[in-house]
Scaffold this active site. Structure first.
Site, mmCIF file in Angstrom:
data_model
loop_
_atom_site.group_PDB
_atom_site.id
_atom_site.type_symbol
_atom_site.label_atom_id
_atom_site.label_comp_id
_atom_site.label_asym_id
_atom_site.label_seq_id
_atom_site.Cartn_x
_atom_site.Cartn_y
_atom_site.Cartn_z
ATOM 1 N N CYS A 143 -8.702 -25.240 14.225
ATOM 2 C CA CYS A 143 -9.893 -26.068 14.427
ATOM 3 C C CYS A 143 -9.566 -27.557 14.425
ATOM 4 O O CYS A 143 -10.278 -28.343 15.039
ATOM 5 C CB CYS A 143 -10.951 -25.732 13.375
ATOM 6 S SG CYS A 143 -11.732 -24.135 13.705
ATOM 7 N N ASP A 175 0.863 -1.175 0.000
ATOM 8 C CA ASP A 175 0.000 0.000 0.000
ATOM 9 C C ASP A 175 0.904 1.231 0.000
ATOM 10 O O ASP A 175 2.036 1.195 0.466
ATOM 11 C CB ASP A 175 -0.914 -0.035 1.228
ATOM 12 C CG ASP A 175 -2.082 0.923 1.058
ATOM 13 O OD1 ASP A 175 -2.180 1.569 0.002
ATOM 14 O OD2 ASP A 175 -2.897 1.031 1.991
ATOM 15 N N PHE A 201 -3.511 5.537 2.816
ATOM 16 C CA PHE A 201 -4.435 5.371 3.939
ATOM 17 C C PHE A 201 -3.925 6.118 5.165
ATOM 18 O O PHE A 201 -4.717 6.640 5.954
ATOM 19 C CB PHE A 201 -4.637 3.884 4.265
ATOM 20 C CG PHE A 201 -5.672 3.666 5.332
ATOM 21 C CD1 PHE A 201 -7.027 3.749 5.027
ATOM 22 C CD2 PHE A 201 -5.311 3.418 6.646
ATOM 23 C CE1 PHE A 201 -7.995 3.576 6.021
ATOM 24 C CE2 PHE A 201 -6.267 3.240 7.638
ATOM 25 C CZ PHE A 201 -7.614 3.317 7.321
ATOM 26 N N ASP A 234 -8.521 -6.643 0.812
ATOM 27 C CA ASP A 234 -7.581 -6.784 1.933
ATOM 28 C C ASP A 234 -8.232 -6.192 3.158
ATOM 29 O O ASP A 234 -9.095 -5.311 3.053
ATOM 30 C CB ASP A 234 -6.280 -6.011 1.671
ATOM 31 C CG ASP A 234 -6.441 -4.531 2.008
ATOM 32 O OD1 ASP A 234 -7.075 -3.818 1.206
ATOM 33 O OD2 ASP A 234 -5.999 -4.101 3.097
ATOM 34 N N GLY A 281 -11.083 4.657 -0.322
ATOM 35 C CA GLY A 281 -11.985 5.539 0.399
ATOM 36 C C GLY A 281 -13.213 4.840 0.940
ATOM 37 O O GLY A 281 -14.184 5.490 1.339
ATOM 38 N N CYS A 299 -14.319 -26.767 9.857
ATOM 39 C CA CYS A 299 -13.224 -25.916 9.386
ATOM 40 C C CYS A 299 -11.953 -26.747 9.231
ATOM 41 O O CYS A 299 -11.666 -27.625 10.053
ATOM 42 C CB CYS A 299 -12.999 -24.772 10.366
ATOM 43 S SG CYS A 299 -11.651 -23.683 9.891
ATOM 44 N N CYS A 332 -8.858 -25.489 9.199
ATOM 45 C CA CYS A 332 -7.656 -24.753 9.625
ATOM 46 C C CYS A 332 -6.927 -25.511 10.737
ATOM 47 O O CYS A 332 -7.499 -26.353 11.427
ATOM 48 C CB CYS A 332 -8.006 -23.330 10.064
ATOM 49 S SG CYS A 332 -8.583 -23.163 11.749
ATOM 50 N N HIS A 359 -7.319 -19.083 12.254
ATOM 51 C CA HIS A 359 -8.704 -19.419 11.910
ATOM 52 C C HIS A 359 -9.364 -18.324 11.083
ATOM 53 O O HIS A 359 -10.010 -18.603 10.062
ATOM 54 C CB HIS A 359 -9.543 -19.688 13.163
ATOM 55 C CG HIS A 359 -10.993 -19.874 12.841
ATOM 56 N ND1 HIS A 359 -11.494 -21.050 12.323
ATOM 57 C CD2 HIS A 359 -12.039 -19.009 12.881
ATOM 58 C CE1 HIS A 359 -12.781 -20.898 12.075
ATOM 59 N NE2 HIS A 359 -13.140 -19.674 12.404
#
Lengths: 369, 369
Positions: free
Chosen positions: B307, B91, B95, B264, B214, B302, B304, B333
């Protein structure tokens, strides 16, 4: 099954041994990472396995408060609760008598604490400590003791040491978990006759292993080594010997030289969170400006995940920015450093050259590059 | 090689596409985890790969201050510095114009900041932002823009939007890294004509991709969706479209429905550090007492690491005790949740049933079990 110790070989006083546990057979001498609150801070079990960790510690006092031993028991015990598929030793809460209670809070029956979380008044007894540990279902429980401050008067040390022996008996009487070994703890402060008395009386009670407690509480190194020497000669050869709270690389060597089999310490993870790393050339602080453009690993020959993948410059950046990954990467390095040191110590004992190994290690560690 | 986008299939306005990068080919729509300071907080690259992460973000403003772009360049670029073997988007610092600078600090030439670290006065320009990103050697650089606050007057939004277009041109003129794509950013606040103007003018400059900026600055959801609608119809079909700072599970669906390819957000990691988890039945807070004895994973289905290995009871314990491992497990997770959601979104577009998938997902997410 309860833990079983087998002495394999002596090299002078240093001992190579085997611990048979419910989670496999592990060689001693060993270093045990500390996971006070049912996790080794920032790390997963898989990361510990990768470092070749064996036994890890958890703490009875802390788990009694949060989440409570009944929650852990309902989860199926500490191993299942924290997902650690290896042996676990629980400290009894005795160290917290030293660090959280005042002298006047210690009575024959047990110890009054103010909870370090909310100030609530708590009362822990030798029986309760063992009952909590039975429920936690660790592989090794420790007797509830008073870790005597340093310095302490002879009178206070004597009174406390005698009480710790009575507490050890009371704890053993209620111990009720056939899968869990129970270790006694030798106290006695800095006093030769009290260490001897504590060792002889504790051995009479007949435990599965013996710890030397009351070290690393502010005494100088020579006093710590004497505390070991005074007690260890009275401990049986066929039981493991555990030096509590000791984890400086040189102290591990000095402990092994005196016949110690097991060590634990928060040092590797605590140092990590403050940006420090062990190296064979002594401790370094990654916050130091000189590492800003140092694109080498912490140690070129280290086999840890951190050294295989990251530079000092990157770790310095993370630590400087308070990014948690920095403490995590340093924890991995520091714990692996001590575990690797123990692996090399065992190799040296096997080869009968522990004394030479120790001297070389200390010389390099003290003098740096 | 610069990034290349290929549109594979439309399902109404939703787009299935491919991004060819120097680190492999990745399907869109995709969610990009945020690693502001050259690490996704608490996590290693290996953990991100295991979650099937593709592009991750880093931040120009933050890396400019610490460790400095020259250190990263000396390390061999951001990928080598942080050991991430996948595509990285930086970025621009735009921001931070919104979050750290005041209106009066913004002039035609650039933006004055007070460093959030030591208060030092800093001046960032469109040219400098691009030059820093060139040195960081990310795969996608972003044009330096002003992220307009919400609400903003029409007059301010117009002035700022026009300036952002001038800044985009100036940035493109100095961009000098043949391995790095450069994206333009559409601004215009909540105003339809300004969004249209910003889109048309930015597309004229000819970038490798276009972001809608924005959003997620305090506006309500309907306003955010309008901001997308006003601009997206003027963006070319053969370039990727990136909605900045958006990561709520429902907003991802609403963005995809409008033709967005990339998202993102810091939300999954920030929520994690505060004990919150995404589930298909809505967000839950693990600190809640009802999870104290809940020995199920966060989500039964899940895939992951968290989990597969840990219970809500254990994670609650870690979070309650401020143990960093808790935030780490929840970060895993939450990021995996959003990446999995995007995988299912892509599958739905392939099957031509994105609309049904979206409605079912939202209904379950909003209504819980």
């Amino acid at each position: 099954m309860k833990l079983k110790y087998e002495l394999i070989k002596n090299d002078q006083s240093a001992r190579l041994g085997k611990l048979k546990t419910n989670y496999g057979v592990y060689e001693t001498p060993m270093f045990m990472p500390v996971g006070t609150l049912a996790n080794v801070k920032t790390l997963t079990p898989e990361e510990l396995y990768e470092m070749n960790s064996a036994i890890i510690l958890a703490n009875t006092y802390h788990l009694w408060l949060r989440p409570g031993e009944d929650i852990v028991a309902k989860a199926g015990g500490l191993h299942k609760f924290m997902n650690y598929n290896g042996p676990i030793l629980t400290d009894s809460g005795g160290f917290q008598v030293f660090s959280l209670a005042r002298k006047k809070d210690i009575i024959e029956e047990g110890v009054f604490f103010k909870s370090h979380i909310d100030g609530k008044k708590l009362f822990l007894t030798p029986e309760l400590s063992i009952q909590i540990q039975n429920k936690l279902d660790s592989d090794i429980a420790m007797s509830f003791d008073e870790c005597i401050p340093y310095p302490a008067s002879y009178e206070y040390a004597k009174e406390s040491t005698e009480r710790t022996i009575r507490w050890a008996k009371r704890g053993k009487d209620v111990h009720n978990n056939s899968n869990q070994a129970l270790f006694g703890i030798i106290q006695g402060g800095e006093y030769e006759d009290l260490r001897k008395y504590s060792a002889l009386e504790t051995v009479k009670i007949d435990f599965d292993g013996y710890a030397i407690g009351g070290t690393s509480v502010g005494e100088d190194k020579q006093t710590m080594y004497k505390m070991i020497d005074y007690a260890i000669k009275y401990l049986p050869n066929d039981k493991p010997r555990y030096l509590m709270g000791v984890g400086e690389p040189i102290d591990l060597l000095e402990g092994v030289a005196r016949g110690i089999d097991m060590f634990d310490c928060v040092l590797p993870t605590r140092l990590a969170r403050h940006g420090n790393a062990f190296t064979r050339n002594g401790r370094i602080n990654l916050k130091n400006l000189k590492y800003k453009e140092d694109f080498n690993p912490i140690e070129n020959n280290c086999d840890c995940y951190t050294c295989k993948n990251y530079t000092k410059s990157y770790i310095r950046h993370l630590i400087t920015c308070d990014e948690m990954l920095g403490g995590r990467l340093l924890s991995i390095h520091n714990i692996r450093f001590l575990i690797k040191e123990m692996e090399e110590i065992r190799e040296a004992i096997k080869n009968g050259n522990f004394k030479e190994f120790k001297e070389q290690f200390i010389s390099k560690y003290k003098n740096g590059d």
